[in-house]
Design a protein around this motif. Structure first.
Motif, short mmCIF file in Angstrom:
data_model
loop_
_atom_site.label_atom_id
_atom_site.label_comp_id
_atom_site.label_asym_id
_atom_site.label_seq_id
_atom_site.Cartn_x
_atom_site.Cartn_y
_atom_site.Cartn_z
N GLY A 1 0.84 -1.20 0.00
CA GLY A 1 0.00 0.00 0.00
C GLY A 1 0.87 1.24 0.00
N ASP A 2 0.29 2.34 0.37
CA ASP A 2 1.02 3.61 0.39
C ASP A 2 1.99 3.61 1.57
N GLY A 3 3.26 3.33 1.28
CA GLY A 3 4.29 3.35 2.32
C GLY A 3 4.39 2.10 3.16
N TRP A 4 3.74 1.05 2.76
CA TRP A 4 3.85 -0.19 3.54
C TRP A 4 3.77 -1.42 2.64
N THR A 5 4.42 -2.51 3.10
CA THR A 5 4.42 -3.80 2.41
C THR A 5 4.36 -4.91 3.47
N GLU A 6 3.47 -5.86 3.27
CA GLU A 6 3.36 -6.98 4.21
C GLU A 6 3.12 -8.28 3.44
N GLU A 7 3.43 -9.39 4.10
CA GLU A 7 3.19 -10.71 3.54
C GLU A 7 2.22 -11.48 4.45
N VAL A 8 1.42 -12.32 3.82
CA VAL A 8 0.52 -13.22 4.55
C VAL A 8 0.79 -14.63 4.03
N PHE A 9 1.09 -15.54 4.94
CA PHE A 9 1.29 -16.93 4.56
C PHE A 9 -0.07 -17.61 4.56
N LEU A 10 -0.43 -18.20 3.42
CA LEU A 10 -1.73 -18.82 3.27
C LEU A 10 -1.60 -20.34 3.25
N LEU A 11 -2.38 -21.01 4.10
CA LEU A 11 -2.47 -22.46 4.09
C LEU A 11 -3.83 -22.83 3.54
N CYS A 12 -3.85 -23.59 2.46
CA CYS A 12 -5.10 -23.94 1.78
C CYS A 12 -5.31 -25.45 1.85
N PRO A 13 -5.94 -25.91 2.93
CA PRO A 13 -6.14 -27.36 3.08
C PRO A 13 -7.32 -27.87 2.29
N PRO A 14 -7.36 -29.16 2.02
CA PRO A 14 -8.57 -29.75 1.43
C PRO A 14 -9.69 -29.76 2.46
N HIS A 15 -10.87 -30.18 2.04
CA HIS A 15 -11.99 -30.24 2.98
C HIS A 15 -11.63 -31.09 4.20
N CYS A 16 -10.92 -32.20 3.96
CA CYS A 16 -10.45 -33.03 5.07
C CYS A 16 -9.39 -33.98 4.53
N ALA A 17 -8.69 -34.62 5.45
CA ALA A 17 -7.70 -35.62 5.07
C ALA A 17 -8.39 -36.79 4.39
N PRO A 18 -7.65 -37.59 3.61
CA PRO A 18 -8.29 -38.74 2.95
C PRO A 18 -8.97 -39.67 3.95
N SER A 19 -10.15 -40.14 3.59
CA SER A 19 -10.89 -41.05 4.45
C SER A 19 -10.57 -42.49 4.07
N LEU A 20 -10.95 -43.40 4.95
CA LEU A 20 -10.74 -44.82 4.68
C LEU A 20 -11.47 -45.23 3.40
N SER A 21 -12.69 -44.78 3.24
CA SER A 21 -13.45 -45.18 2.05
C SER A 21 -12.83 -44.62 0.78
N GLN A 22 -12.31 -43.39 0.84
CA GLN A 22 -11.65 -42.82 -0.33
C GLN A 22 -10.38 -43.59 -0.68
N ARG A 23 -9.69 -44.03 0.35
CA ARG A 23 -8.40 -44.70 0.14
C ARG A 23 -8.56 -46.17 -0.26
N THR A 24 -9.59 -46.84 0.29
CA THR A 24 -9.71 -48.28 0.09
C THR A 24 -11.01 -48.71 -0.57
N GLY A 25 -12.02 -47.84 -0.59
CA GLY A 25 -13.32 -48.22 -1.11
C GLY A 25 -14.19 -48.92 -0.09
#
Length: 667
Positions: A125-149
């Protein structure tokens, strides 16, 4: 504001808990010495009243001048907006440094449909600079059914070090792991869980606990299978680590010399590729291992020039570092083969690995991450049902603010390494994702420090999503309200140990009341075995060590009789039933529980009475030394394993099917 009030305010703002609820349900306040020590561990100067005042003033100043948050968790695929104080230009940069989006805004930055991963938002912006670290996770970790059926699954857990074979020389190795996993997979198991296989350290001659590693992002070289083999191990039940390591390390040294002198070009090229891909972290770890051979396992006692990674350390490590790079290459090769063998045998998940709570304080992980490690403290646990005296694990902790400032890189790298080798990962003491119990070096009582729960869950789910790894969070102990809901909401399965699932009177819960979104088991490496529980062997150990006041042992045996009666009622166990049939009946009922994952212990299947570990002890109990009574070559013919498929069907069976399985297992 009084000095004491200022200290408490600084502690609160820094995430140090002013009090906590102990095992008896009483509120336990943190006194000023504890607050000052824990603040110091976080890197906040608080040893004097003046320092406390300065730290508070600094925090207030930052709140007034900082325009944007330092980090933000933005679920992938969902629109999100970050408010800005006025006209600004911005750019979004991916992990590889590529600029993926740019824009300008007056009131807010809209970021829609971000993919899973990590990003840096640069805003000016006017006279300033900043950084934001963004973490973008999935809805959730893999489930048993997703991994094995499948919605439900089961597997077997056992100590890798305890595996017997005709070639391992006395300590289970990664080749034994492949053989055992293959046999268990052909018996119907969908995973094989083992103790942590983190590096223990070449110079750490006395270290045998898999939960006291030098670095959690590298692997235990004790389990490397030498090309020539070491012959059958001793017939005894307990492992002699010193004798084994002497013979095992001589074989590895000879194999490495042959690799350097006459290794095939194909293998030499593969090793070079591995080293290039592993990069600087491998170089630093190998330098540490080489230096530890010269100066001892704890780097704090090394010459000052070598107490951190860098050119001086590399030069002093010399060519010997190449040997330690090669060891890690060999370990990773063999673990990958074990996972491949497990999956080829029919295991849909394969290996089930374990992430330990933390590294040894003088080890390689601390040496390599001095800028994120909390100073002057170790982590442990207050008194609980696992250890009535409380526990000091003498392990290091990452300070939350320091870890966040480094974009969680140590955790990200570690998880990536482990999750890439398995289908299921257990996070030991998952309560540490919310809060950690720190014990000050100055002798002050311990206290809790908050952790960035949302950000840590985001890291775990991002890495799990990338690796396709199912995650279990070991959530035993004093569980705060809402913790399990947060854990499960991120897709991490809970951990339900049936012998701990009881009402206030000690009556064990019915198996149908076990949590559905969990991995359920009757025993673990930290509990009495099923047979040991039934006979009260753990109570006898507590009495022998002196943990029980006079007369309390009898009371505890009375409670255990009450617990046995609850199991008799739940499982239809008669008064004269032998322990083999008791074990089968308990496993039969556990298989019918609603838990998504069920784990059986090799110790229980083989009828072992003594436990692998007695928490809170070091020399009073033979921890981490017990061998299994059956060699891996005999697993396919071992009665309990050959019949286990009948007892543990993969899907929800009918009662009639389960009864047939129980009868088959008892024939």
């Amino acid at each position: 504001m009084t000095a004491d009030a200022a200290l408490r305010e600084l502690a609160r703002e820094s995430g140090v808990h002013l009090e906590f609820q102990n095992m008896a349900g009483q509120r336990q306040a943190a006194e000023p010495p504890t607050l000052r020590a824990l603040l110091g561990g976080l890197g906040v100067a608080a040893d004097t009243d003046a320092a406390v005042a300065d730290a508070l003033a600094e925090r207030r100043a930052e709140r007034m001048t900082r325009r944007l948050p330092r980090e933000a968790v933005l679920p992938a695929g969902r629109p999100a907006e970050i408010a800005v104080p006025g006209r600004c230009d911005w750019s979004l940069v991916a992990e590889d440094g590529a600029e993926v989006r740019v824009g300008a805004s007056d009131t807010g930055i809209t970021l829609a449909d971000l993919p899973v991963g990590y990003f840096t938002l640069h805003v000016s912006g006017d006279g300033w600079t900043e950084e934001v670290f963004l973490l973008c996770p999935p809805h959730c970790a893999p489930s048993l059914s997703q991994r094995t059926g499948a919605e439900r699954s089961w597997g077997i857990c056992g100590a890798l070090y305890g595996l017997r074979s005709q070639t391992n020389g006395g300590l289970g190795n990664y080749s034994d792991l492949a053989v055992a996993a293959g046999a268990l997979g052909r018996s119907g198991a969908q995973f094989f869980g083992i103790n942590p296989v983190h590096a223990l350290g070449w110079a750490a001659a006395e270290t045998i606990s898999p939960y006291s590693p030098t670095h959690r992002g590298f692997f235990n070289t004790d389990h490397i299978s030498p090309a020539t083999g070491l012959g059958p191990g001793p017939a005894g039940d307990l492992i002699d680590y010193a004798d084994f390591r002497k013979r095992h390390r001589a074989a590895l040294e000879a194999e490495f010399a042959g690799f350097i002198d006459s290794g095939s070009e194909k293998d030499q090229a593969a090793f070079r590729r591995y080293c290039r891909a592993a990069g600087r972290p491998l170089d630093d770890f190998a330098a540490f291992e080489a230096l530890s051979e010269q100066h001892g396992e704890a780097f704090q006692k090394w010459p000052a020039a070598f107490r951190s990674p860098g050119e001086a350390a590399d030069q002093a490590a010399g060519a010997r570092a190449g040997f330690h790079r090669w060891l890690q290459w060999r370990a990773e090769q063999q673990i990958v083969r074990a996972q491949h063998g497990a999956r080829s045998s029919g295991m849909k998940l394969g290996l089930y690995l374990d992430l330990a709570v933390g590294p040894r304080r003088g080890g390689a992980e601390v040496w390599m991450n001095r800028d994120t490690i909390a100073g002057g403290i170790s982590i442990g646990a207050p008194p609980d049902h696992l250890s009535p005296e409380g526990q000091s694990w003498d392990l290091a902790a990452h300070a939350p603010t320091k870890l966040a400032a480094n974009r969680y890189e140590p955790l990200r790298t570690m998880l990536r390494t482990l999750m890439g080798k398995c289908g299921l990962l257990r996070i030991d003491h998952a309560l540490g994702l919310l809060r950690s119990y720190w014990l000050p070096d100055d002798g002050s009582p311990g206290g809790y420090v908050s952790q960035p729960f949302e950000a840590l869950l985001a890291v775990i789910t991002i890495e799990a999503w990338r690796s396709g790894c199912v995650v279990v969070g070991e959530d035993l102990g004093l569980v705060p309200a809402g913790f399990r809901e947060g854990l499960n909401g991120a897709g991490l399965y809970s951990y339900a140990v049936w012998q701990y699932e009881a009402d206030d009177g000690g009556w064990l819960s019915a198996p149908e009341d076990l949590r559905p979104f969990s991995l359920a088991c009757f025993s673990t490496h930290d509990t009495p075995t099923l047979a040991g529980f039934w006979h009260g062997i753990d109570i006898e150990w507590w009495q022998r060590i002196g943990w029980l006041p006079a007369g309390e042992a009898e009371s505890r045996h009375g409670l255990r009789a009450h617990q046995r009666n609850s199991l008799r009622a739940h499982c239809g166990i008669g008064q004269e039933t032998d322990i083999r049939r008791i074990s089968a009946a308990i496993h039969n009922r556990l298989a019918r529980s609603p838990a998504a994952l069920v784990a059986l212990q090799l110790d229980d299947l083989f009828g072992v009475i003594e436990a692998q570990n007695l928490p809170g002890t070091i020399d009073q109990h033979p921890n981490w030394r017990r061998r299994f009574p059956v060699a891996v070559e005999q697993f396919p013919a071992a009665g309990p394993l050959a019949r286990i498929r009948d007892l543990m069907p993969e899907r929800n069976p009918t009662d009639e099917t389960m009864q047939r399985g129980l009868e088959a297992c008892l024939e």
